[in-house]
Write a protein that holds these residues in place. Structure first.
Motif, PDB file in Angstrom:
ATOM      1  N   GLY A  37       9.221  52.336 -56.333  1.00 23.20           N
ATOM      2  CA  GLY A  37      10.157  52.361 -55.098  1.00 23.20           C
ATOM      3  C   GLY A  37      11.335  52.897 -55.408  1.00 23.20           C
ATOM      4  N   GLN A  38      11.959  52.766 -56.825  1.00 21.64           N
ATOM      5  CA  GLN A  38      13.117  53.288 -57.077  1.00 21.64           C
ATOM      6  C   GLN A  38      13.093  54.938 -57.338  1.00 21.64           C
ATOM      7  OE1 GLN A  38      14.532  51.231 -60.451  1.00 21.64           O
ATOM      8  NE2 GLN A  38      15.327  49.510 -59.407  1.00 21.64           N
ATOM      9  N   ALA A  39      11.964  55.205 -57.927  1.00 21.53           N
ATOM     10  CA  ALA A  39      11.651  56.825 -58.333  1.00 21.53           C
ATOM     11  C   ALA A  39      11.245  57.529 -57.095  1.00 21.53           C
ATOM     12  CB  ALA A  39      10.639  56.568 -59.318  1.00 21.53           C
ATOM     13  N   HIS A  40      10.901  56.807 -56.147  1.00 21.78           N
ATOM     14  CA  HIS A  40      10.326  57.484 -54.789  1.00 21.78           C
ATOM     15  C   HIS A  40      11.325  58.606 -54.142  1.00 21.78           C
ATOM     16  CE1 HIS A  40       8.287  58.469 -51.259  1.00 21.78           C
ATOM     17  NE2 HIS A  40       9.403  58.016 -50.818  1.00 21.78           N
ATOM     18  N   ASP A  41      12.598  58.159 -54.216  1.00 24.79           N
ATOM     19  CA  ASP A  41      13.733  59.002 -53.660  1.00 24.79           C
ATOM     20  C   ASP A  41      14.178  60.073 -54.425  1.00 24.79           C
ATOM     21  OD1 ASP A  41      12.986  58.309 -50.918  1.00 24.79           O
ATOM     22  OD2 ASP A  41      14.744  56.599 -51.342  1.00 24.79           O
ATOM     23  N   GLU A  42      13.827  59.920 -55.741  1.00 20.61           N
ATOM     24  CA  GLU A  42      14.633  60.746 -56.842  1.00 20.61           C
ATOM     25  C   GLU A  42      13.526  62.154 -56.933  1.00 20.61           C
ATOM     26  OE1 GLU A  42      14.022  58.589 -60.387  1.00 20.61           O
ATOM     27  OE2 GLU A  42      15.769  57.226 -60.080  1.00 20.61           O
ATOM     28  N   PRO A  43      14.280  63.234 -57.449  1.00 22.41           N
ATOM     29  CA  PRO A  43      13.576  64.592 -57.611  1.00 22.41           C
ATOM     30  C   PRO A  43      12.553  64.294 -58.614  1.00 22.41           C
ATOM     31  CG  PRO A  43      15.950  64.719 -58.381  1.00 22.41           C
ATOM     32  CD  PRO A  43      15.591  63.278 -57.924  1.00 22.41           C
ATOM     33  N   GLY A  44      11.730  65.037 -58.381  1.00 21.36           N
ATOM     34  CA  GLY A  44      10.454  65.236 -59.486  1.00 21.36           C
ATOM     35  C   GLY A  44       9.268  64.138 -59.050  1.00 21.36           C
ATOM     36  N   ASP A  45       8.387  64.165 -60.164  1.00 18.65           N
ATOM     37  CA  ASP A  45       7.318  63.354 -59.895  1.00 18.65           C
ATOM     38  C   ASP A  45       7.489  61.759 -60.029  1.00 18.65           C
ATOM     39  OD1 ASP A  45       4.609  61.853 -61.541  1.00 18.65           O
ATOM     40  OD2 ASP A  45       3.915  63.397 -59.785  1.00 18.65           O
ATOM     41  N   THR A  46       6.935  61.103 -58.924  1.00 14.89           N
ATOM     42  CA  THR A  46       7.357  59.620 -58.893  1.00 14.89           C
ATOM     43  C   THR A  46       6.917  58.834 -60.019  1.00 14.89           C
ATOM     44  OG1 THR A  46       7.628  59.929 -56.440  1.00 14.89           O
ATOM     45  CG2 THR A  46       7.099  57.711 -57.241  1.00 14.89           C
ATOM     46  N   VAL A  47       5.495  59.235 -60.094  1.00 15.75           N
ATOM     47  CA  VAL A  47       4.857  58.358 -61.233  1.00 15.75           C
ATOM     48  C   VAL A  47       5.698  58.627 -62.521  1.00 15.75           C
ATOM     49  CG1 VAL A  47       2.773  57.979 -62.490  1.00 15.75           C
ATOM     50  CG2 VAL A  47       2.810  58.040 -60.095  1.00 15.75           C
ATOM     51  N   GLU A  48       5.654  59.871 -62.993  1.00 10.30           N
ATOM     52  CA  GLU A  48       6.348  60.191 -64.193  1.00 10.30           C
ATOM     53  C   GLU A  48       7.740  59.556 -64.496  1.00 10.30           C
ATOM     54  OE1 GLU A  48       6.097  64.386 -64.971  1.00 10.30           O
ATOM     55  OE2 GLU A  48       3.882  64.384 -64.869  1.00 10.30           O
ATOM     56  N   SER A  49       8.540  59.750 -63.181  1.00 15.07           N
ATOM     57  CA  SER A  49       9.714  59.120 -63.327  1.00 15.07           C
ATOM     58  C   SER A  49       9.685  57.596 -63.434  1.00 15.07           C
ATOM     59  CB  SER A  49      10.485  59.448 -61.931  1.00 15.07           C
ATOM     60  OG  SER A  49      11.870  59.010 -62.074  1.00 15.07           O
ATOM     61  N   ALA A  50       8.890  57.040 -62.933  1.00 18.20           N
ATOM     62  CA  ALA A  50       8.751  55.406 -63.050  1.00 18.20           C
ATOM     63  C   ALA A  50       8.261  55.039 -64.253  1.00 18.20           C
ATOM     64  CB  ALA A  50       7.791  54.816 -61.842  1.00 18.20           C
ATOM     65  N   ALA A  51       7.500  55.863 -64.982  1.00 22.72           N
ATOM     66  CA  ALA A  51       6.810  55.689 -66.322  1.00 22.72           C
ATOM     67  C   ALA A  51       8.137  55.715 -67.214  1.00 22.72           C
ATOM     68  CB  ALA A  51       5.884  56.545 -66.549  1.00 22.72           C
ATOM     69  N   ALA A  52       8.796  56.691 -67.084  1.00 15.97           N
ATOM     70  CA  ALA A  52       9.970  56.987 -68.092  1.00 15.97           C
ATOM     71  C   ALA A  52      10.928  55.623 -67.991  1.00 15.97           C
ATOM     72  CB  ALA A  52      10.667  58.268 -67.738  1.00 15.97           C
ATOM     73  N   LYS A  53      10.969  54.948 -66.872  1.00 19.62           N
ATOM     74  CA  LYS A  53      12.272  53.922 -66.851  1.00 19.62           C
ATOM     75  C   LYS A  53      11.508  52.596 -67.128  1.00 19.62           C
ATOM     76  CE  LYS A  53      14.431  55.714 -62.744  1.00 19.62           C
ATOM     77  NZ  LYS A  53      14.562  55.366 -61.242  1.00 19.62           N
ATOM     78  N   THR A  54      10.039  52.328 -67.191  1.00 17.34           N
ATOM     79  CA  THR A  54       9.608  51.224 -67.506  1.00 17.34           C
ATOM     80  C   THR A  54       8.539  51.143 -68.761  1.00 17.34           C
ATOM     81  OG1 THR A  54       7.410  51.844 -66.258  1.00 17.34           O
ATOM     82  CG2 THR A  54       9.186  50.585 -65.111  1.00 17.34           C
ATOM     83  N   LYS A  55       8.450  52.409 -69.310  1.00 23.40           N
ATOM     84  CA  LYS A  55       7.349  52.439 -70.428  1.00 23.40           C
ATOM     85  C   LYS A  55       6.302  52.079 -70.059  1.00 23.40           C
ATOM     86  CE  LYS A  55      11.222  53.787 -72.913  1.00 23.40           C
ATOM     87  NZ  LYS A  55      11.745  54.871 -72.500  1.00 23.40           N
ATOM     88  N   LEU A  56       5.759  52.114 -68.711  1.00 21.38           N
ATOM     89  CA  LEU A  56       4.424  51.776 -68.577  1.00 21.38           C
ATOM     90  C   LEU A  56       3.488  53.122 -68.395  1.00 21.38           C
ATOM     91  CD1 LEU A  56       4.857  49.383 -65.461  1.00 21.38           C
ATOM     92  CD2 LEU A  56       3.836  48.700 -67.734  1.00 21.38           C
ATOM     93  N   ASP A  57       2.522  52.996 -68.598  1.00 25.04           N
ATOM     94  CA  ASP A  57       1.465  54.350 -68.870  1.00 25.04           C
ATOM     95  C   ASP A  57       1.474  54.991 -67.300  1.00 25.04           C
ATOM     96  OD1 ASP A  57      -1.812  54.924 -68.281  1.00 25.04           O
ATOM     97  OD2 ASP A  57      -0.868  55.616 -70.415  1.00 25.04           O
TER      98      ASP A  57
END
Length: 119
Positions: free
Chosen positions: A40-60
């Motif tokens: 949800g947080q990464a959705h509005d950020e530039p770039g790929d949503t999944v990759e951005s969320a993964a970088a924040k959470t360390k989830l795969d």
């Protein structure tokens, strides 16, 4: 029922609850909640949503991609993010109006109205 469960029920195509989403993607519900928040947080950020969320959470990225797919894709993540933000605004307003901190703003609003009309 959690706030997130109520929001998931409102998104078309998404599983009913965090627990059912967790079961479908094979993750612990706590990790799914963490993933949903990050998506949800990464959705509005530039770039790929999944990759951005993964970088924040360390989830795969595969797990986050599975969560997003079960929700209904990128547009469903955006819908979820908007609903979370809207519900946060409502919660903030309710907390502001709840002057006595009893969990209900109704008695406080009624008190404010009675003071207003006594003038």
């Amino acid at each position: 029922m959690s706030q997130l469960d109520m929001i998931l029920k409102q998104i078309s195509g998404s599983p009913d609850t965090v627990a059912s989403l967790a079961e479908k993607v094979g993750l612990d519900p706590a990790l799914v909640e963490k993933g949903l928040a990050a998506l949800g947080q990464a959705h509005d950020e530039p770039g790929d949503t999944v990759e951005s969320a993964a970088a924040k959470t360390k989830l795969d990225t595969g797990a986050l991609g599975a969560i997003m797919a079960q929700l209904g894709g990128e547009s469903a993540v955006g819908e979820m993010a908007n609903k979370v933000q809207s519900s946060d605004h409502v919660a903030n307003l309710t907390a502001f109006l709840d002057r006595d901190g009893d969990g209900s703003a109704m008695d406080d609003v009624a008190g404010m109205a009675s003071k207003f009309f006594k003038r």
